[in-house]
Every structure is written in C-alpha cells, then in structure tokens.
Enzyme design. Sequence first.
Site, short mmCIF file in Angstrom:
data_model
loop_
_atom_site.label_atom_id
_atom_site.label_comp_id
_atom_site.label_asym_id
_atom_site.label_seq_id
_atom_site.Cartn_x
_atom_site.Cartn_y
_atom_site.Cartn_z
N CYS A 166 11.03 -22.68 -20.07
CA CYS A 166 10.67 -21.27 -19.89
C CYS A 166 11.34 -20.63 -18.68
O CYS A 166 11.17 -19.44 -18.44
CB CYS A 166 9.16 -21.14 -19.77
SG CYS A 166 8.29 -21.90 -21.17
N HIS A 306 5.33 -14.60 -13.77
CA HIS A 306 5.46 -15.47 -14.94
C HIS A 306 4.26 -15.22 -15.85
O HIS A 306 4.43 -15.09 -17.06
CB HIS A 306 5.54 -16.93 -14.51
CG HIS A 306 5.85 -17.86 -15.63
ND1 HIS A 306 6.94 -17.70 -16.46
CD2 HIS A 306 5.20 -18.99 -16.08
CE1 HIS A 306 6.97 -18.68 -17.35
NE2 HIS A 306 5.92 -19.46 -17.16
N GLU A 317 -0.11 -19.39 -9.93
CA GLU A 317 0.88 -18.40 -9.49
C GLU A 317 0.24 -17.41 -8.50
O GLU A 317 0.87 -17.05 -7.49
CB GLU A 317 1.46 -17.64 -10.68
CG GLU A 317 2.58 -16.68 -10.28
CD GLU A 317 3.29 -16.03 -11.45
OE1 GLU A 317 4.37 -15.44 -11.23
OE2 GLU A 317 2.76 -16.10 -12.59
N LYS A 338 4.38 -10.21 -20.23
CA LYS A 338 4.05 -11.09 -21.36
C LYS A 338 2.77 -10.64 -22.06
O LYS A 338 2.51 -11.05 -23.20
CB LYS A 338 3.90 -12.54 -20.88
CG LYS A 338 5.20 -13.21 -20.48
CD LYS A 338 4.96 -14.66 -20.09
CE LYS A 338 6.25 -15.38 -19.70
NZ LYS A 338 6.78 -14.92 -18.40
N HIS A 343 5.06 -14.71 -24.84
CA HIS A 343 5.91 -15.57 -24.02
C HIS A 343 7.16 -15.94 -24.82
O HIS A 343 7.08 -16.66 -25.81
CB HIS A 343 5.14 -16.83 -23.62
CG HIS A 343 5.85 -17.67 -22.60
ND1 HIS A 343 7.14 -17.43 -22.17
CD2 HIS A 343 5.43 -18.78 -21.91
CE1 HIS A 343 7.49 -18.34 -21.27
NE2 HIS A 343 6.48 -19.16 -21.10
N PHE A 402 8.19 -25.94 -18.45
CA PHE A 402 7.80 -27.32 -18.69
C PHE A 402 8.79 -28.26 -17.99
O PHE A 402 9.98 -27.98 -17.91
CB PHE A 402 7.79 -27.63 -20.18
CG PHE A 402 6.58 -27.12 -20.92
CD1 PHE A 402 5.64 -26.32 -20.31
CD2 PHE A 402 6.38 -27.45 -22.25
CE1 PHE A 402 4.52 -25.85 -20.98
CE2 PHE A 402 5.26 -27.00 -22.95
CZ PHE A 402 4.33 -26.20 -22.32
#
Length: 418
Positions: A166, A306, A317, A338, A343, A402
């Site tokens: 991502c 994010h 975050e 998002k 996403h 990830f």
Amino acid sequence: MQKQEPRVVITGLGLVTPLGTGVEKTWKALLSGQSGISRIDRFDPESYPVQIAAQVTDFRAEDWMEKKKIKQMDLFSQYAVASSKMALADSGYKVSESNAQDLGVLIGAGLGGLHDIEQTHQTLLDKGPRRVSPFFIPKIIANLASGQVSIEVGAKGPNLCVVTACTTGTHALGEAYHIIRRGDATAMLAGGTESTITPLCVAGFAAMRALSTRNDEPKKASRPFDADRNGFVIGEGCGVVMMETLESAQARGAKIYAELTGYGLSADAYHLSAPPEDGSGAISCMSKALDRAGLSPENIDYINAHGTSTELNDKTETMAIKKVFGDHAYKLSISSTKSMTGHLLGAAGGVESVFSVLALTENIIPPTINYETPDPDCDLNYTPNQAQSKELRHVLSNSFGFGGTNGSLIFSKMDAIS
C-alpha cells in the site's frame, strides 16, 4: 565543488478513480463528499462475507489506446496508460527524439495483473495449456504498467517499478524524485496503479478480516478515524504525476503545481500487516520527510492521512502524528480521502499525492466523510464531512503498507521555500 541537486516540481496530473476518470471529475466529487463505494458488480459476491468495493465505473480504454493494445494489457496497465497520458498532456511536455532519453517512467502496482491470472487459470483448467494467451505473462507482471506507458508515450529514460504493497505509489514518487535529483532523468511520470477487485483478492482480504462487512450501507462503510469503523474497503484506480526539474519546467514556461520537497521512508520490522503499537515506523518516515525538506513540524498545514478505516491503523497513525508534531498536531488539518475512494492499495499513494497537490494549489482540505462517532484514541481535526478552505503552504501525504513498509511525501508551494 559539489554540484547542487536540482529542485523537483510537479507539472502534470492524471487520475482514474472510483469517483471518476479524469482529474477534474474526481476532484469535484471528492470536495463534495461523494462516495465511490457500491456493491460489487465485477462478479457475483453473494456468497462472500464482503460484497462491496470502490470500483471504477466510467473508464473506457479505447479512449486512451488502440483496441489491439487493450488486448495486450491487464486493467491495471490500462489505467496507468490513461493516467500517464493525462499527466503528460496536462504538463504540456512534448516528447521528441531529442528529449525522449530525458523522460522516464516509474509506476508501481501492489499486486499486478490479478484479473488475467484468475481468468487465465480458469482457461487452463477448462481448455488446456494451448489456449493460454501468449500475452499472459506480459499482461500480469507489475512492471508492465511502466513498460506500456514508456512504449505508448515514447519515454526512453529510466523505466522501472516499485512493489511495496500500500506504500507503492508514494515510494514511486519518492524514488522518481531521487532519480531526477541525481541526474539520471530530467522528467519522470510517476505514480501507482491497481485493479484487484477480483474473486480471489476479495476472498483473500476478507479471510484476513481486513475489510469492512457493512454490505447494507456501502457508502458508509469506509469511515476512517470514526469509532464505528470496522475495516477498509478495497478500491482500484491510478494516480500519476509528471515531475521534472525546476529548470526544465521554467524553460518550457510550464505551469507548476507544487514542489516535491520531502521524502521519507522506513520499515516497522514488526509484523506482516499490523503497525507497531508505538507507531515508530510512521514516526520515522514523517520525521525523515521533514528533515529532507528542511522544515519543522510547525511548517506543515495539512496531512492527507493513510487513514484506512481499520482499528489499528487509524489509532496508530494518530498517535504517530502527535509524537512528530507535538502540540501542533491539534492545529493541523487532516483528512482521509479513502473515506470516499476506498483503499486503492498500490495506487493509493499516487492518487493521494494528486489530491495533496490539488489541496495545496486550491487552498482547500478534502473532507473525511462518515465521521459520526468520535473515537477517544483519534482526537485530532480530521476535517469531518465537509471540505474546508485554508491557506496552505506545505502538505504531507502518508502511506503505510503490509510488510511494515512506510513512506511520506511533502509538497510545497513554490514561494514557501527560499
């Protein structure tokens, strides 16, 4: 005497998103708080625990390439070609024999050609190996997005790809920035692309319990930082920017959207998919981006977070932002786009970089929609539900992927840097 590294500016933008094909259409929808999330129609999702996604609905490949070329590309590469042609046209950069070596391409994909992998595997099972297309391998490889763009626009400079889950799109812009700074290219088309709304991919993410199961309310399913969030919504699309040296842009008389002034990256070295509880990786990459830009935390006006709408990511975050920005964290404008696009995995950083540049250019903060129930662990200003006007000079965009791979970019107005 050491040669001074060139300044890198953004001169063109291109988007294919669940909110629309094209920058203007997407940006208008984003600022009005529209959601691009709906019930999946690419396949029958009835038996799946997750039946919703953020799908691109208005894309016509034939508007951007010859029909015979379409058959040679998986959808993620088609999105990349379209977005790149938009960004190149927007920049006014004319590729010629004299400058083709100066233009490179760096467009990443997190997962590559899953559409063709799944469809061709079924063909193999049903009809045997002789019915497998000779285009199968070139269609699925992640770097073929960059390769096809290079072929389509005639770019003969550096041609490469990053694959960092991502964080792919953010890393693509950051690494293209370094390519230009060290003199290996004068200009780069850079970004991220993805198209993975397929039976296997949705089933895989659902098995991880990473996705929202709010199937009865798809447009409310992505709700970053909200206390009732229950997972992210998978999306698709592409975001590409045209980057070049300030000298090149000025020589052409090009319009300049922004300067890319900071890039930081780090690793969590912690877990396959979860962030560390102390937010150390996010703290590190944001701090490094600030250092590269020569800015203090108080200089940042807006963060495109994010903000995935997952329990751990949003909480971690938020904590990392507080650690890096201190008291200024409560003065920052923050939003997660998002909430509207879902996403976009490997495309997220590219798309959100375009959003960050537009926010900076137009002095407006996109909203975080579906923010209804405050979470005590997420107590910053997430620009709830409505866009807000604000004078901006420096904005930061975060991506975390990830494998614990992290990236942050800082975009600045030209008059904000001495």
